[in-house]
Design a protein around this motif. Structure first.
Motif, PDB file in Angstrom:
ATOM      1  N   ASN A  10      67.160 -22.765  33.992  1.00  0.00           N
ATOM      2  CA  ASN A  10      68.214 -23.519  34.664  1.00  0.00           C
ATOM      3  C   ASN A  10      68.519 -24.839  33.961  1.00  0.00           C
ATOM      4  OD1 ASN A  10      69.126 -25.339  37.340  1.00  0.00           O
ATOM      5  ND2 ASN A  10      69.780 -23.200  37.359  1.00  0.00           N
ATOM      6  N   LEU A  11      67.655 -25.216  33.033  1.00  0.00           N
ATOM      7  CA  LEU A  11      67.837 -26.485  32.335  1.00  0.00           C
ATOM      8  C   LEU A  11      68.275 -26.305  30.877  1.00  0.00           C
ATOM      9  CD1 LEU A  11      64.500 -28.073  33.553  1.00  0.00           C
ATOM     10  CD2 LEU A  11      66.748 -28.585  34.448  1.00  0.00           C
ATOM     11  N   LEU A  12      67.955 -25.155  30.303  1.00  0.00           N
ATOM     12  CA  LEU A  12      68.102 -24.968  28.854  1.00  0.00           C
ATOM     13  C   LEU A  12      69.536 -24.636  28.456  1.00  0.00           C
ATOM     14  CD1 LEU A  12      66.312 -24.836  26.284  1.00  0.00           C
ATOM     15  CD2 LEU A  12      65.986 -22.403  26.779  1.00  0.00           C
ATOM     16  N   GLN A  13      69.998 -25.259  27.365  1.00  0.00           N
ATOM     17  CA  GLN A  13      71.339 -24.984  26.857  1.00  0.00           C
ATOM     18  C   GLN A  13      71.273 -24.499  25.418  1.00  0.00           C
ATOM     19  OE1 GLN A  13      73.528 -28.841  28.889  1.00  0.00           O
ATOM     20  NE2 GLN A  13      74.598 -27.695  27.344  1.00  0.00           N
ATOM     21  N   CYS A  14      72.356 -23.917  24.968  1.00  0.00           N
ATOM     22  CA  CYS A  14      72.477 -23.563  23.559  1.00  0.00           C
ATOM     23  C   CYS A  14      72.683 -24.846  22.763  1.00  0.00           C
ATOM     24  CB  CYS A  14      73.667 -22.618  23.364  1.00  0.00           C
ATOM     25  SG  CYS A  14      74.049 -22.296  21.626  1.00  0.00           S
ATOM     26  N   ASN A  15      71.923 -25.030  21.665  1.00  0.00           N
ATOM     27  CA  ASN A  15      72.073 -26.251  20.870  1.00  0.00           C
ATOM     28  C   ASN A  15      72.721 -26.001  19.518  1.00  0.00           C
ATOM     29  OD1 ASN A  15      69.747 -24.856  20.065  1.00  0.00           O
ATOM     30  ND2 ASN A  15      68.717 -26.684  19.325  1.00  0.00           N
ATOM     31  N   PHE A  21      75.944 -23.032  28.564  1.00  0.00           N
ATOM     32  CA  PHE A  21      75.094 -22.932  29.748  1.00  0.00           C
ATOM     33  C   PHE A  21      75.829 -22.187  30.846  1.00  0.00           C
ATOM     34  CE2 PHE A  21      71.793 -24.115  32.648  1.00  0.00           C
ATOM     35  CZ  PHE A  21      72.429 -24.206  33.873  1.00  0.00           C
ATOM     36  N   LYS A  55      67.481 -31.239  40.754  1.00  0.00           N
ATOM     37  CA  LYS A  55      67.743 -31.021  39.324  1.00  0.00           C
ATOM     38  C   LYS A  55      68.481 -29.716  39.054  1.00  0.00           C
ATOM     39  CE  LYS A  55      63.339 -33.254  38.409  1.00  0.00           C
ATOM     40  NZ  LYS A  55      63.919 -34.505  37.909  1.00  0.00           N
ATOM     41  N   LEU A 101      66.908 -30.051  20.494  1.00  0.00           N
ATOM     42  CA  LEU A 101      66.894 -29.104  21.607  1.00  0.00           C
ATOM     43  C   LEU A 101      67.702 -29.691  22.763  1.00  0.00           C
ATOM     44  CD1 LEU A 101      65.717 -26.384  22.534  1.00  0.00           C
ATOM     45  CD2 LEU A 101      63.749 -27.640  23.426  1.00  0.00           C
ATOM     46  N   ARG A 102      68.460 -28.833  23.438  1.00  0.00           N
ATOM     47  CA  ARG A 102      69.431 -29.326  24.398  1.00  0.00           C
ATOM     48  C   ARG A 102      69.120 -28.856  25.801  1.00  0.00           C
ATOM     49  NH1 ARG A 102      75.855 -28.799  22.904  1.00  0.00           N
ATOM     50  NH2 ARG A 102      76.439 -29.988  24.744  1.00  0.00           N
ATOM     51  N   PHE A 103      69.058 -29.808  26.713  1.00  0.00           N
ATOM     52  CA  PHE A 103      68.895 -29.492  28.131  1.00  0.00           C
ATOM     53  C   PHE A 103      70.061 -30.109  28.895  1.00  0.00           C
ATOM     54  CE2 PHE A 103      64.680 -27.708  28.050  1.00  0.00           C
ATOM     55  CZ  PHE A 103      64.039 -28.317  26.982  1.00  0.00           C
ATOM     56  N   ARG A 104      70.241 -29.648  30.135  1.00  0.00           N
ATOM     57  CA  ARG A 104      71.306 -30.222  30.953  1.00  0.00           C
ATOM     58  C   ARG A 104      71.075 -31.714  31.127  1.00  0.00           C
ATOM     59  NH1 ARG A 104      71.481 -29.320  35.869  1.00  0.00           N
ATOM     60  NH2 ARG A 104      69.871 -27.744  36.151  1.00  0.00           N
ATOM     61  N   THR A 151      68.230 -34.492  33.661  1.00  0.00           N
ATOM     62  CA  THR A 151      67.330 -33.678  34.478  1.00  0.00           C
ATOM     63  C   THR A 151      65.860 -34.073  34.367  1.00  0.00           C
ATOM     64  OG1 THR A 151      67.473 -32.046  32.699  1.00  0.00           O
ATOM     65  CG2 THR A 151      68.773 -31.623  34.662  1.00  0.00           C
ATOM     66  N   PHE A 152      65.466 -34.661  33.265  1.00  0.00           N
ATOM     67  CA  PHE A 152      64.049 -35.000  33.101  1.00  0.00           C
ATOM     68  C   PHE A 152      63.745 -36.402  33.612  1.00  0.00           C
ATOM     69  CE2 PHE A 152      62.079 -31.490  30.932  1.00  0.00           C
ATOM     70  CZ  PHE A 152      63.152 -30.788  30.401  1.00  0.00           C
ATOM     71  N   ARG A 207      69.881 -36.313  21.758  1.00  0.00           N
ATOM     72  CA  ARG A 207      69.686 -35.247  22.746  1.00  0.00           C
ATOM     73  C   ARG A 207      68.662 -35.661  23.803  1.00  0.00           C
ATOM     74  NH1 ARG A 207      71.655 -30.491  19.926  1.00  0.00           N
ATOM     75  NH2 ARG A 207      73.834 -31.114  19.692  1.00  0.00           N
ATOM     76  N   ARG A 248      66.977 -38.652  32.974  1.00  0.00           N
ATOM     77  CA  ARG A 248      67.675 -39.322  34.072  1.00  0.00           C
ATOM     78  C   ARG A 248      67.916 -40.780  33.699  1.00  0.00           C
ATOM     79  NH1 ARG A 248      65.777 -38.175  39.916  1.00  0.00           N
ATOM     80  NH2 ARG A 248      65.644 -40.435  39.894  1.00  0.00           N
TER      81      ARG A 248
END
Lengths: 162, 281
Positions: A32-37, A45, A72, B105-108, B111-112, B144, B150
């Motif tokens: 739910n957090l990971l996206q394509c980079n 996403f 989140k 590396l990419r996250f929304r 969120t962290f 990134r 947050r």
């Protein structure tokens, strides 16, 4: 905003809750957090899940823990992940799952989720107990495929994708 | 004179199966990494509730275990598949991702609640491939990282700088990405115990302070604070000890064999079987 900052101290809840001898796999919270980079992708996403091997591993429910993760979540993406995960045949039939099969989550996040024990328990299972062991994660925008092998998604990009 | 690992090979080559196993089973290494992870967690100023943390260069999961023991959820990534396999054997609680920090590396976004890194960032200062530009990679990494934290969240990144130039480069890349904060150096007067932490925050929120703390000072047992580089590549020493029949490990192995006969799924016996775990209290 966050409560006043305090120095980290060990918490008393026992967080080592998985059964011995069963290493963890990529779970739906991470998905739910990971996206394509990959370079040039604006919104990769959520990654489409194509499961080849999945496992259900029960873990003890902790109300505070799962409640903390709710803000989140991208809830619609979680519902979609659940649909993709249903395509793993043992999950579709429910044979690899506790009675009742995969839980049905409401179409929207309940307003009073923090006191909705039934919802939180279902959410706990969905976020923490469904493990993707082998399969592929596909970027919805570029089609780029990221393999998942032995529980670990390989997000390494080629030189021309950075 | 032994050279730094970063001079020998890129991290995914240096940390192969053999090297990863050495790293992960050295009790001195585990002790030092755990201590640094706890120090990093302290520097994050986390609120007293379960948080979601990112472990950058999580390796064999030593720092991740410290995060779990502190009651938080985490996702870790590393460039070495061998190290991550060992983390899996350790049965760590966090999810693991194979990724190169310099590829961002990419996250929304947002969120962290925090991020830590133990002994990894210096690897980003190398040119491991012909087209690597270290500063660009550091910039992408920090850009990134900034996005996925947050507002007001902190990152505490311990690293082993080889030169002052590396410290400047890493710090500059962080500040260009928009982070506030700076360097915290613990035990600056001890050659062996000295530790560098980049302590940075992604904006300010609530009553989070603008300042970063001073480094730790005072008496330190130097001998316990470092692992000589030589240990990382000397020949595998014999770890065999005489054991009496019926040791704890024998009993565990025996029980597992019994369970196999019962048809239960039992993991194969490895050198980690019945290994003493770190005390929790």
């Amino acid at each position: 905003g966050p409560s006043p900052a305090q120095p980290a101290c060990p918490r008393t809840r026992d967080v080592r809750f998985r059964p011995v001898g069963r290493p963890l796999a990529m779970r739906l919270l991470t998905h739910n957090l990971l996206q394509c980079n990959k370079k040039g992708v604006a919104n990769g996403f959520p990654l489409i899940i194509r499961p080849v091997q999945m496992k259900y591993e029960e873990s003890p429910y902790d109300k505070e823990f799962v409640s903390s993760m709710v803000p989140k979540l991208e809830y619609d993406a979680l519902l979609r992940a659940l649909q993709w995960v249903r395509e793993f045949p043992p999950f579709a039939t429910g044979q690899a799952l506790p009675t009742g099969g995969l839980p049905e989550l409401p179409s929207a996040l309940p307003m009073e989720y923090s006191s909705d024990e039934e919802f939180l328990k279902k959410l706990h299972l969905v976020l923490f107990d469904l493990h993707l062991i082998d399969g592929v994660l596909v970027c919805p925008e570029s089609g780029r495929e990221f393999p998942v092998k032995d529980r670990i998604p390989n997000m390494l990009l080629n030189d021309d994708e950075v | 004179r032994m050279s730094r690992p970063e001079h020998q090979a890129p991290p995914e080559v240096f940390y192969n199966d053999e090297e990863s196993a050495k790293y992960a089973t050295s009790s001195r290494m585990i002790e030092i990494q755990t201590k640094m992870a706890n120090r990093a967690l302290e520097l994050l100023l986390l609120p007293d509730r379960p948080c979601l943390l990112l472990d950058i260069g999580c390796g064999s999961g030593i720092s991740g275990e410290a995060i779990t023991d502190a009651g938080h959820a985490w996702i870790g990534y590393d460039i070495s598949g061998s190290m991550l396999r060992i983390a899996g054997e350790r049965e760590v609680d966090g999810d693991l991702v194979l990724s190169d920090a310099g590829q961002g590396l990419r996250f929304r976004p947002g969120t962290f609640d925090g991020a830590i890194s133990i002994s990894a960032l210096q690897w980003l200062c190398n040119c491991d491939k012909r087209n690597h530009e270290p500063f660009k990679r550091l910039r992408l990494f920090f850009d990134r990282l900034y996005l996925c934290l947050r507002k007001g969240a902190r990152a505490a990144l311990q690293f082993y700088p080889e030169t002052a130039g590396q410290v400047e480069m890493i710090t500059a890349a962080a500040l260009r990405a928009g982070f506030g904060g700076g360097l915290v150096v613990d035990y600056p007067h001890s050659a062996k115990a000295k530790k560098h932490f980049l302590v940075i925050y992604a904006g300010l929120s609530g009553d989070m302070p603008r300042s970063i703390p001073a480094g730790l000072q005072g008496e330190i047992d130097e001998h316990r604070e470092t692992v000589a580089n030589a240990q990382r590549d000397r020949a595998k020493k014999k770890r065999g000890k005489k054991k009496d029949a019926g040791t704890f490990r024998d009993k565990v192995v025996g029980k597992k064999e019994h369970q196999r006969k019962q048809g239960l799924g039992v993991r194969k016996d490895t050198k980690y079987t019945a290994r003493a775990r770190k005390p929790k209290f």
